[in-house]
Design an enzyme around this catalytic site. Structure first.
Site, mmCIF file in Angstrom:
data_model
loop_
_atom_site.group_PDB
_atom_site.id
_atom_site.type_symbol
_atom_site.label_atom_id
_atom_site.label_comp_id
_atom_site.label_asym_id
_atom_site.label_seq_id
_atom_site.Cartn_x
_atom_site.Cartn_y
_atom_site.Cartn_z
ATOM 1 N N LYS A 1 42.986 40.173 -41.179
ATOM 2 C CA LYS A 1 43.292 38.761 -40.919
ATOM 3 C C LYS A 1 42.136 37.851 -41.311
ATOM 4 O O LYS A 1 42.352 36.688 -41.673
ATOM 5 C CB LYS A 1 43.706 38.552 -39.465
ATOM 6 C CG LYS A 1 42.636 38.888 -38.431
ATOM 7 C CD LYS A 1 41.742 37.724 -38.083
ATOM 8 C CE LYS A 1 40.612 38.157 -37.169
ATOM 9 N NZ LYS A 1 39.676 37.055 -36.855
ATOM 10 N N THR B 1 43.311 32.541 -36.435
ATOM 11 C CA THR B 1 42.190 32.461 -37.372
ATOM 12 C C THR B 1 42.518 31.626 -38.597
ATOM 13 O O THR B 1 41.613 31.096 -39.242
ATOM 14 C CB THR B 1 41.767 33.881 -37.795
ATOM 15 O OG1 THR B 1 41.775 34.742 -36.669
ATOM 16 C CG2 THR B 1 40.369 33.868 -38.370
#
Length: 329
Positions: free
Chosen positions: A189, A246
């Site tokens: 990620k 994120t």
């Protein structure tokens, strides 16, 4: 397995936040740092230099002695992925057999292509490898704001006991036995967060951002499946949940790094302001591993190419937009 004494190796923002969380859960907490100045600052002021405005729980004992920290019942290893081998190796000779070492880094070791629990298993064979990861910012956890993460160990009983030991009403570690799935979500990620930051920095719009995150998640799923991760882990907190966070907040070092790249800074200039952006070190390893598994990860490839300077941001974007439009898989 009460795990009454928790040690945290690394007194950066995330380590300090997790020390607070464990103390709020009623555990005895030892916070280790190699930096004597940092230790003295926390001890004398009660504040972490890495978390402005956040007071460290007075029940947290700060030390520069790794031997003292190694006496804990369970140890959170809260150092960057590329520094984990050195710290785990040093701790290995000091811990008791069966002590859980819980990595909190979100990355893959360069050179060896090993995940963090593999590094622990190799460098501390008497320890029990575990991992904590998920959608969380240090400042939120340190302030006691509601946060949910995943804590995984191979033995479900140990994973559950560790979660209970450090969990509170506002810091909620859901337990799992899928080590690999949690590791892949956390590492991959970060790479896609850099891509999302580039989209934001280039001003490509919210529609492009949504497409980027969705297609990035498709790449994450393909890679995870090839590495034996469980789909429910990748669609859970440590996968999709962490990706969403994120890729959408400037609190993310990786997202901020991408914004700097999108605004025209060189990789060296952009990384200068975000040295702890794990995705910058993971991108090339991730794409190498994907090629070894014969998996297409065009977004990850583009990020790695921008970071190593082999292509520009504009050429990377043009390359992605020139790909054939096919079935959504």
């Amino acid at each position: 397995m009460p795990f009454d004494h928790i040690a945290v190796l690394g007194a950066g923002a995330w380590g300090s936040a997790l020390a607070n969380a464990a103390a709020h859960a009623g555990r005895k907490v030892t916070l280790w740092t190699i930096d004597k100045t940092e230790a003295d600052t926390i001890t004398t002021t009660g504040m972490s230099p890495m978390l402005p405005g956040v007071r460290i729980d007075p029940d947290v004992t700060v030390t520069t002695s790794l031997a003292q920290a190694a006496k804990a019942d369970a140890i959170l290893v809260v150092v960057p992925a590329q520094a984990s081998r050195e710290v785990v190796t040093a701790a290995s000779a000091l811990i008791s057999a069966g002590t859980p070492l819980i990595t909190c880094a979100k990355g893959i070791e360069r050179g060896t292509r090993k995940f963090m629990t593999e590094v622990i298993a190799e460098c501390a064979p008497l320890a029990v490898p575990a991992i904590l990861s998920g959608p969380s910012f240090a400042a939120d956890v340190a302030r006691g704001l509601p946060t949910a993460v995943t804590l995984a160990a191979k033995d479900e009983g140990i994973a559950h006991a560790l979660s209970q030991a450090i969990g509170t009403a506002t810091f909620r570690p859901y337990h799992s036995t899928d080590l690999r799935g949690v590791e892949i979500g956390g590492a991959a990620k970060n790479v896609f967060a850099i891509a999302a930051g580039i989209v934001a920095g280039r001003g490509l719009g919210d529609s492009a951002a949504a497409a980027l995150i969705t297609r990035g998640f498709a790449e994450l799923l393909r890679f995870g499946k090839a590495c034996g991760a469980r789909p429910e882990t990748l669609t859970g907190l440590s996968g999709l949940g962490d990706l969403i966070l994120t890729c959408s907040s400037r609190q993310s070092r990786n997202f901020s790094l991408g914004i700097a790249l999108g605004r025209g800074k060189s990789p060296l200039e952009a990384l200068g302001a975000s040295k702890l952006a794990e995705g910058a070190y993971t991108a090339s390893v991730l794409t190498d591993m994907a090629r070894a598994h014969k998996i297409e990860m065009p977004i990850a490839d583009a990020v790695a190419s921008v970071l190593d300077g082999s292509t520009s941001v504009d050429k990377a974007i043009d390359g992605l937009l020139a790909r054939p439009i096919g079935a959504e898989i």
